[in-house]
Every structure is written in C-alpha cells, then in structure tokens.
Design an enzyme around this catalytic site. Structure first.
Site, short mmCIF file in Angstrom:
data_model
loop_
_atom_site.label_atom_id
_atom_site.label_comp_id
_atom_site.label_asym_id
_atom_site.label_seq_id
_atom_site.Cartn_x
_atom_site.Cartn_y
_atom_site.Cartn_z
N LYS A 53 -8.75 13.63 -2.11
CA LYS A 53 -10.02 12.89 -1.94
C LYS A 53 -9.84 11.82 -0.86
O LYS A 53 -10.67 11.68 0.04
CB LYS A 53 -10.40 12.23 -3.25
CG LYS A 53 -11.41 11.09 -3.12
CD LYS A 53 -11.75 10.42 -4.40
CE LYS A 53 -10.84 9.32 -4.83
NZ LYS A 53 -11.05 8.02 -4.19
N ASN A 54 -8.74 11.08 -0.91
CA ASN A 54 -8.58 9.94 0.00
C ASN A 54 -8.20 10.34 1.42
O ASN A 54 -8.18 9.48 2.31
CB ASN A 54 -7.57 8.94 -0.57
CG ASN A 54 -8.13 8.23 -1.80
OD1 ASN A 54 -9.32 8.36 -2.11
ND2 ASN A 54 -7.29 7.52 -2.51
N CYS B 64 -15.60 -3.44 -7.26
CA CYS B 64 -15.51 -2.39 -8.27
C CYS B 64 -14.60 -2.93 -9.37
O CYS B 64 -14.10 -4.04 -9.29
CB CYS B 64 -14.97 -1.10 -7.67
SG CYS B 64 -13.23 -1.18 -7.33
N ARG C 254 -12.42 -6.11 -3.50
CA ARG C 254 -12.40 -5.10 -2.42
C ARG C 254 -13.13 -5.60 -1.16
O ARG C 254 -14.08 -5.01 -0.70
CB ARG C 254 -13.01 -3.79 -2.89
CG ARG C 254 -12.55 -3.26 -4.23
CD ARG C 254 -11.14 -2.73 -4.27
NE ARG C 254 -10.90 -1.57 -3.45
CZ ARG C 254 -11.10 -0.30 -3.84
NH1 ARG C 254 -11.59 -0.07 -5.03
NH2 ARG C 254 -10.82 0.70 -3.04
N ASP D 101 -2.23 3.73 -7.02
CA ASP D 101 -3.10 4.72 -7.66
C ASP D 101 -2.37 5.53 -8.73
O ASP D 101 -2.99 6.32 -9.43
CB ASP D 101 -3.68 5.70 -6.62
CG ASP D 101 -4.65 4.99 -5.71
OD1 ASP D 101 -5.04 5.57 -4.69
OD2 ASP D 101 -5.01 3.83 -6.02
N ARG E 134 -15.32 11.36 -10.07
CA ARG E 134 -15.36 10.93 -8.67
C ARG E 134 -14.15 11.42 -7.90
O ARG E 134 -14.21 11.62 -6.69
CB ARG E 134 -15.41 9.40 -8.59
CG ARG E 134 -16.72 8.81 -9.10
CD ARG E 134 -16.75 7.32 -8.82
NE ARG E 134 -16.26 7.09 -7.47
CZ ARG E 134 -15.67 5.95 -7.10
NH1 ARG E 134 -15.51 4.97 -7.96
NH2 ARG E 134 -15.24 5.79 -5.87
#
Ligand code: EPZ
Length: 423
Positions: A22-23, A116, A121, A308, A401
């Site tokens: 995803k990233n 978030c 952030r 993460d 997500r």
C-alpha cells in the site's frame, strides 16, 4: 458496520501470497500525475486507500480504469487541481498529490489531511521544502493553496526530520522542476526507492537512490513518459504481520512474494524471540519458537525497526513464556492506542511515556475489542488468534484500508475467522 469474529487457538499451516505494498502504491499512483500519457500499474493491493486515491484522480479529471490489482491511468485529461476535503480526510496520504500537481500545473489546492489516531501528522516539512523550491504556500479554510506560476526550481532541501511522505512529495516536485534538487536526510524506505526508480526509468536523472541524499535533475516542466507496466513491490508490513501470526500461534507457515531485505529488521527480532526461517528467493517459511523469548524494540526509520510493525510485535511479546519486553515508539506521539484494547484480551502491558512494558501472561481470553487504526487492528487480530474462545474485532474499516483480504488469507492458513456485520 463490519467486524471480524475469531475463534482462537487454531494452529496455522500452508502458504499465502503477499500483496503489493500500500505504502509503495500510493506515491506511485500520485506520481502518474507527472505524465500526460497512459501508464499501467500492476500488483496493486486491493485495499480502500488505493481505491480512494484512484477516485481522487478521477475527480481531478484523470482517466482511470481500475480492476482490483491493475490500474490503467491517463492524467493527460486532468482539468482540476483541487483535492477536496471529503477525499483527503478519508485518506491523509492524498497529500502526496501536492508535489506532483504543483510541479505539473503550477498551482493546486489540497485539503490539509488532518491528524489521525496515531498522531498529529503535520506536513510542515513538506510545505517548507516546496517553498524553498519557489512555491508560494497559503493555508486558508483548511486547504493548502500552492502556486508556482513559472514552475518550481531546484533547491537544496535539508529535512531536519526524516519524513517518508515529505521525501516522496519533494521527489515528485523535483522531477519536473527547473534545475537540480538535492534532498538531504531523505527517507530510505523501499517505497521511496520504488518511486525514485519509476521516475529514473522515465528518463529523469536521479542519484543516490536508497541513500539519505537524493539528487534529481528536473525536466523543466516537461511531463514524463513512464516505462510501464510498473509492478508494485511486495508489502513488507503485510509480510511482517503474517510472520507474527505464525509466531503467536506457534505455527509453521510460508509466505510467497516477499522481499527478504525489506523485512530484515522484523526477521532479526523474531529470530531473537526464538523463531527461525527457511528463505528461498521470494519465499519465506517461519519455524515457530519452542519457547518465545522477550524482545526489546525501538522503532526508527528504515532500515531500522519499522513503526508499522510495533503493534504486531507487542501482541507476540504478550504471550512469551517469561520475561518483560520493552517497546519504545520513537516516530509517533500516540501510537499505543492498541494497548488498552490488547489488555482487554488479557495482556499485561504498561505505558511509561513512549515506552511500553509488556509483561508475559499465561493466556489470553477472547473479548469484544475495537480497532483504532490500521496496524492496531492487525495486532488485535493476532492476539485473538492466540486467545481462548471468541473475539470480535470491531471498526475493521481501519483494517480494510491497508490489508488485502486479511480474513481470506488467514482462513486459507487455517484460522477460524469470519467477517460479520452489526447491521
Ligand atoms: C508514512 O507516513 C507511512 N504512510 C506510515 O504508515 C508510516 O508509519 C510512516 O511513514 C513512518 O514510517 C505511508 O507511506 C502512506 P512521516 P508519513 O512523514 O509519510 C513527523 C501505515 O500504517 N513529520 O515519515 O506520514 C510525523 O509527525 C502508515 O501504513 C513532521 O513532523 O510519515 C512523524 O512523527 C501509518 N512534519 C514523523 O515525522 C512533516 O512535515 C514521521 O512521519 C512530516 C512528518
């Protein structure tokens, strides 16, 4: 609202294939704005965040044909440069369109992403760097309005803090800028490397790929023509998460399509906890520890231990035979939201500032728990796999997500996990 119901204590076995990262996919999708030609992206993860960003391209006027893991994108038809709040608030990484819209069109308006669960952030470093490249930046009504009517010019950018998104935004801005941009203290994550390679393969001179100093010769406003298809690299965080599933359930499982170098920090930590691995090219098999040992973790930028993976390792550390684990979170100020939910499953975790002390417990017991952010959700699922009885993980829209078919992959490995709905 969907939730996952998990009956714990099942042994896992077999193999699964890791999806695209995803990233890595998010900056690659944003970088397609740098071209006015069609480009094909493959091995995209089928997750909400990618669908959201691709929807944003469509709203800007881009032409997109997207089918799960493949997208054919042509941003020659973009007519708007306003990324609206409704989209950006759903997915803060939409801020990654800032650099490419500004450098291609000379102006854009992107909603401030908002914070978030894991932290404030901010994007101050992104904006300061773009100003150094000649952008006029104004923040008004929750939007960043950026202008560079004569295009951006190269600059020497020194990030006083390593920022993945900031590095990616400036790489994209620099690609079409007039002159040379040098980024010092750049992020070195594999997703930053893929973005650099994508731009270099379009003929832009990029030096220092994968290092902390990246030098880019911009095209002076000429859009890029990408060599395609561009295949997204495997997801190192998804792979790490499934290795933790093997460790926490004392199971031997195999992952296909993994880049060992990208997950070396997680492999090292699992090895220190007593696990071992068989590695053949892109296939990794985890052999569970006879007796899991405690671990000491400090999260830091790549190639150090990834933030993460912090929540997932906390779940594994909670069930070691004996010995306290210490986990220090150095990147985000509030990335321990999973602790109180894990403790509801019976873990014994104590917080002191940005360090968590994880004391071992004999067993975990199922409960109804609530996901708070993407990686916290996966930590709750991991703990549920090791808990007695039934666990319900609520608010799994966080999970959707960033994990492609998590329940399908865990079921294929033998977990008793089903997606249900409150409605
Ligand atoms: C990327 O976020 C990832 N997201 C995050 O993954 C990951 O946790 C993070 O990098 C760190 O590795 C994507 O790639 C889409 P940063 P990003 O800018 O770019 C501070 C996940 O679970 N900072 O490297 O937003 C910031 O507050 C997500 O997939 C500033 O102060 O992270 C943080 O403390 C979660 N000013 C630190 O730097 C800025 O202008 C690192 O942030 C920018 C960042």
């Amino acid at each position: 609202m969907d939730y996952l119901e998990i009956v714990g204590k099942q042994k896992l076995s077999g193999e699964i294939t890791i999806s695209g990262a995803k990233n890595a996919a998010l900056p690659v999708v944003a970088a397609t704005i740098l071209s006015d030609q069609e480009v094909t992206l493959t091995n995209l993860p089928d997750v909400v965040d990618i669908r959201t960003l691709i929807r944003l391209l469509g709203m800007l006027g881009g032409e997109v044909k997207h089918d799960k893991t493949v997208a054919v994108i042509n941003n020659g038809s973009i007519t708007s440069t306003k990324a609206i709040y409704e989209i950006v608030s759903q997915m803060r990484a939409s801020i990654l369109v800032l650099g490419s819209l500004l450098t291609r069109f000379g102006e854009c308006e992107v909603s401030l992403p908002g914070g978030c669960a894991i932290g404030q952030r901010p994007i101050d470093l992104h904006l300061k760097a773009l100003e150094a490249m000649g952008a006029a930046i104004e923040i008004k009504g929750g939007y960043v309005r950026a202008e560079a009517p004569n295009g951006l010019h190269g600059a020497k950018i020194i990030f006083d803090k390593i920022t993945v998104g900031g590095t990616e935004n400036i790489i994209m801005a620099a690609a079409l800028a007039h002159g040379t941009t040098e980024i010092i203290n750049a992020a070195r994550e594999p997703e930053v490397v893929q973005l650099c390679e994508m731009i270099a393969q379009a003929g832009v001179s990029v030096e220092g790929i994968g290092t902390g100093t990246i030098t880019i010769e911009g095209t002076g406003g000429k859009p890029l023509v990408f060599a395609d298809p561009i295949e997204i690299i495997p997801d190192r965080i998804e792979a790490g998460t499934y290795l933790c599933a093997g460790a926490i359930t004392h199971s031997e499982i195999t992952l296909n399509k993994v880049n060992q170098e990208h997950i070396q920090a997680s492999l090292d930590k699992l090895e220190s906890m007593g696990c071992s691995f068989t590695i053949e090219k892109e296939r990794i098999t985890i052999h569970p520890a006879k007796q899991l040992k405690p671990v000491s973790i400090i999260t830091t930028e790549y190639p150090g231990f990834p933030t993460d993976m912090q929540a997932q390792f906390m779940a594994v550390a909670s069930i070691v035979e004996e010995g306290e684990s210490l986990i220090e979170e150095r990147l985000f100020e509030n990335r321990f939201m999973h602790v109180s939910e894990l403790n509801r499953l019976g873990t014994d975790i104590w917080l002191k500032g940005n360090t968590a002390a994880v004391r071992p417990v004999k067993e975990l017991n199922g409960a109804v728990v609530m996901a708070t952010d993407l990686r916290a959700s996966s930590a709750l699922v991991l703990a549920a796999l090791a808990a007695n009885g039934v666990t319900q993980v609520k608010r799994i829209y966080h999970l959707d997500r960033g994990y492609d078919n998590l329940e399908g992959k865990l079921s294929a490995l033998g977990a008793d996990i089903t997606r249900k709905s409150d409605r």
